[in-house]
Design an enzyme around this catalytic site. Sequence first.
Site, PDB file in Angstrom:
ATOM      1  CB  THR A  14       6.735  21.319  14.836  1.00 55.96           C
ATOM      2  OG1 THR A  14       5.562  21.571  15.583  1.00 55.96           O
ATOM      3  CG2 THR A  14       7.117  22.544  14.039  1.00 55.96           C
ATOM      4  CB  VAL A  15      11.153  18.871  14.365  1.00 54.40           C
ATOM      5  CG1 VAL A  15      12.502  18.611  13.706  1.00 54.40           C
ATOM      6  CG2 VAL A  15      11.203  20.162  15.180  1.00 54.40           C
ATOM      7  CB  VAL A 134      22.542  24.430  20.192  1.00 58.52           C
ATOM      8  CG1 VAL A 134      22.919  25.841  20.636  1.00 58.52           C
ATOM      9  CG2 VAL A 134      22.795  23.437  21.313  1.00 58.52           C
ATOM     10  N   GLY A 189       1.686  32.255  17.923  1.00 59.94           N
ATOM     11  CA  GLY A 189       2.347  30.942  17.936  1.00 59.94           C
ATOM     12  C   GLY A 189       3.844  31.015  18.205  1.00 59.94           C
ATOM     13  CD  GLU A 192       5.438  25.681  23.424  1.00 61.24           C
ATOM     14  OE1 GLU A 192       4.356  25.087  23.562  1.00 61.24           O
ATOM     15  OE2 GLU A 192       6.237  25.461  22.495  1.00 61.24           O
ATOM     16  CE  LYS A 207      17.274  26.238  22.203  1.00 57.66           C
ATOM     17  NZ  LYS A 207      16.380  27.332  21.820  1.00 57.66           N
ATOM     18  N   GLY A 304      11.415  26.554  14.369  1.00 55.31           N
ATOM     19  CA  GLY A 304      10.481  26.420  13.243  1.00 55.31           C
ATOM     20  C   GLY A 304      10.777  25.136  12.492  1.00 55.31           C
TER      21      GLY A 304
HETATM   22  N1  LIG Z   1       9.736  23.018  17.099  1.00 59.96           N
HETATM   23  C1  LIG Z   1      10.904  23.611  16.924  1.00 59.96           C
HETATM   24  O1  LIG Z   1      10.994  24.697  16.336  1.00 59.96           O
HETATM   25  C2  LIG Z   1      12.163  22.957  17.429  1.00 59.96           C
HETATM   26  C3  LIG Z   1      13.410  23.581  17.180  1.00 59.96           C
HETATM   27  C4  LIG Z   1      14.588  22.952  17.599  1.00 59.96           C
HETATM   28  C5  LIG Z   1      14.511  21.757  18.293  1.00 59.96           C
HETATM   29  N2  LIG Z   1      13.277  21.200  18.548  1.00 59.96           N
HETATM   30  C6  LIG Z   1      13.258  19.933  19.270  1.00 59.96           C
HETATM   31  O2  LIG Z   1      12.726  18.935  18.418  1.00 59.96           O
HETATM   32  C7  LIG Z   1      12.024  17.964  19.188  1.00 59.96           C
HETATM   33  C8  LIG Z   1      10.604  17.819  18.642  1.00 59.96           C
HETATM   34  O3  LIG Z   1       9.948  19.076  18.739  1.00 59.96           O
HETATM   35  P1  LIG Z   1       8.544  19.354  18.019  1.00 59.96           P
HETATM   36  O4  LIG Z   1       8.333  20.827  18.113  1.00 59.96           O
HETATM   37  O5  LIG Z   1       8.500  18.711  16.699  1.00 59.96           O
HETATM   38  O6  LIG Z   1       7.555  18.617  19.032  1.00 59.96           O
HETATM   39  P2  LIG Z   1       6.025  18.182  18.783  1.00 59.96           P
HETATM   40  O7  LIG Z   1       5.441  18.962  17.654  1.00 59.96           O
HETATM   41  O8  LIG Z   1       5.369  18.231  20.105  1.00 59.96           O
HETATM   42  O9  LIG Z   1       6.150  16.671  18.313  1.00 59.96           O
HETATM   43  C9  LIG Z   1       6.471  15.626  19.178  1.00 59.96           C
HETATM   44  C10 LIG Z   1       6.192  14.310  18.494  1.00 59.96           C
HETATM   45  O10 LIG Z   1       6.578  13.241  19.362  1.00 59.96           O
HETATM   46  C11 LIG Z   1       5.558  12.253  19.349  1.00 59.96           C
HETATM   47  N3  LIG Z   1       5.564  11.525  20.611  1.00 59.96           N
HETATM   48  C12 LIG Z   1       5.322  11.963  21.863  1.00 59.96           C
HETATM   49  N4  LIG Z   1       5.391  10.959  22.754  1.00 59.96           N
HETATM   50  C13 LIG Z   1       5.655   9.850  22.039  1.00 59.96           C
HETATM   51  C14 LIG Z   1       5.817   8.489  22.356  1.00 59.96           C
HETATM   52  N5  LIG Z   1       5.719   8.055  23.625  1.00 59.96           N
HETATM   53  N6  LIG Z   1       6.076   7.611  21.355  1.00 59.96           N
HETATM   54  C15 LIG Z   1       6.180   8.023  20.076  1.00 59.96           C
HETATM   55  N7  LIG Z   1       6.034   9.304  19.708  1.00 59.96           N
HETATM   56  C16 LIG Z   1       5.767  10.195  20.666  1.00 59.96           C
HETATM   57  C17 LIG Z   1       4.257  13.013  19.147  1.00 59.96           C
HETATM   58  O11 LIG Z   1       3.270  12.133  18.643  1.00 59.96           O
HETATM   59  P3  LIG Z   1       1.778  12.638  18.246  1.00 59.96           P
HETATM   60  O12 LIG Z   1       1.977  13.587  17.093  1.00 59.96           O
HETATM   61  O13 LIG Z   1       1.069  11.402  17.799  1.00 59.96           O
HETATM   62  O14 LIG Z   1       1.213  13.276  19.460  1.00 59.96           O
HETATM   63  C18 LIG Z   1       4.725  14.093  18.135  1.00 59.96           C
HETATM   64  O15 LIG Z   1       4.590  13.593  16.829  1.00 59.96           O
HETATM   65  C19 LIG Z   1      12.115  18.442  20.643  1.00 59.96           C
HETATM   66  O16 LIG Z   1      13.214  17.834  21.278  1.00 59.96           O
HETATM   67  C20 LIG Z   1      12.378  19.937  20.501  1.00 59.96           C
HETATM   68  O17 LIG Z   1      13.062  20.488  21.610  1.00 59.96           O
HETATM   69  C21 LIG Z   1      12.130  21.767  18.137  1.00 59.96           C
END
Ligand SMILES: NC(=O)c1ccc[n+]([C@@H]2O[C@H](COP(=O)([O-])OP(=O)(O)OC[C@H]3O[C@@H](n4cnc5c(N)ncnc54)[C@H](OP(=O)(O)O)[C@@H]3O)[C@@H](O)[C@H]2O)c1
Length: 436
Positions: A14-15, A134, A189, A192, A207, A304
């Site tokens: 997502t990010v 955060v 969505g 989780e 946070k 988001g």
């Molecule tokens: N989503 C939000 O709104 C949000 C807001 C603030 C902070 N964050 C933080 O941002 C970070 C990412 O969140 P997200 O929502 O983007 O997570 P996500 O959608 O689950 O994406 C995680 C990514 O990491 C990759 N990944 C997992 N294991 C890996 C490995 N061993 N080697 C290489 N790549 C690997 C996955 O690959 P694949 O795609 O190939 O599976 C995926 O592309 C987290 O720390 C989260 O706490 C998220």
Amino acid sequence: MADALRIGIAGLGTVGASVIRMLEAKAEELTRQCGREIVVAGVSARDRNRDRGVDVSKARWFDDPVELARSQDIEVFVELIGGEDGPARASVKAALEAGKHVVTANKALLSRHGVSLAAAAEKKGVLLNYEAAVAGGIPIIKTMREALAGNQVSRVFGIMNGTCNYILTRMEAEGISFEDCLKDAQRLGYAEADPTFDIEGHDTAHKLSILTSLAFGCKISADDIYMEGISNITQADIRAASDLGFRIKLLGVAVKTDSGIEQRVHPTMVPTSSVIAQVHGVTNAVAVETDYLGELLLTGPGAGGDATASAVTGDIADIAKSRPGFQHGPVFGWPAKELAPYKRARMRSHAGGYFIRLTVHDRTGVFAAIAKRMADSEISLESIVQHGDATAEQHKTVILVTHETTEAAVRKAVDGITKDGHLVDKAQVIRIERAA
Ligand SMILES: NC(=O)c1ccc[n+]([C@@H]2O[C@H](COP(=O)([O-])OP(=O)(O)OC[C@H]3O[C@@H](n4cnc5c(N)ncnc54)[C@H](OP(=O)(O)O)[C@@H]3O)[C@@H](O)[C@H]2O)c1
């Protein structure tokens, strides 16, 4: 123009995908602002073949994020994988040891290992930026770390989990149960499939632990957080709160007291007229109280893809704008080696007002017994209301609001009332938080 800044992005979910989209869409503006181009030179994720809606064909692919972190071809490593250990920690550590700047959105990683990673970054003279970790898009890290230098912070608190705020907002607005709201949040969505991490307060706690360090110049202490989630909040609580001029929010609160630092995450009654009570739905808000500034409240999107990408991009741009030889500021506002040991205040000495809702058997003497238990604990009451229970004729609801007292006194009184045998259900106790 200076040479391009070459970055590597690990995590294209997502990010990660949103960051790539933003860097591409805003390439021209960013180049002009930073005085150099930002080039995504390497990327890493698990599945190379997944369509992510972004073009990464020009970047070199790495199956192993640690290898990307060490690559000679990048100056900045952007960690968007997530998780407190595993590949996220290994790659961030490798990047810092290799003398590369790091940008991360990973609150879990910083909450657990932030101080040692900060020490590694400071030793190498590189930046570790984490604005997105955060409250997503809200620039609370830069505000606390840079804009509030010299201020003495007395309290930081906020709504830092959009899922919980969405559920509480809908429960109040539509009169529906926690369970039904949660199902809807999952369908849309906002929650989780396994919502425990959000609704039981863990996400807010991660946070909060980072903000506590920035606020009080102490080491991060994620295990010293008192935590209660929102899963036992009922319509009866929401209605009673509203009748009394309060709204229920899941707050993370860190306060400096005479005996140490209080870190707590729990459902909280805030006055309906307060600014933080007007923060609805998935929106986040963080309030900081300081000696010179007074109270500051920042509010905005806490999660988001786009909002989080905005914070990550800002962090990358800061690095692009920094110039070689310029000494970077410390990661948590104070040099890591100067962060004070964390001194925990005991939750039992927490002082504040309390809302207590009791469902009791409708028999004589109950009201007097409750009043006696309160008096024995030296709790002074602001209000006491008794009414029939709509669900059962032989039950009554008693709602007490206390003046400032202590957690220990409230626990003693509630234990006493429970032992007296008048309660039909477990007592509901919700702390009241002062808020402007
Ligand atoms: N989503 C939000 O709104 C949000 C807001 C603030 C902070 N964050 C933080 O941002 C970070 C990412 O969140 P997200 O929502 O983007 O997570 P996500 O959608 O689950 O994406 C995680 C990514 O990491 C990759 N990944 C997992 N294991 C890996 C490995 N061993 N080697 C290489 N790549 C690997 C996955 O690959 P694949 O795609 O190939 O599976 C995926 O592309 C987290 O720390 C989260 O706490 C998220």
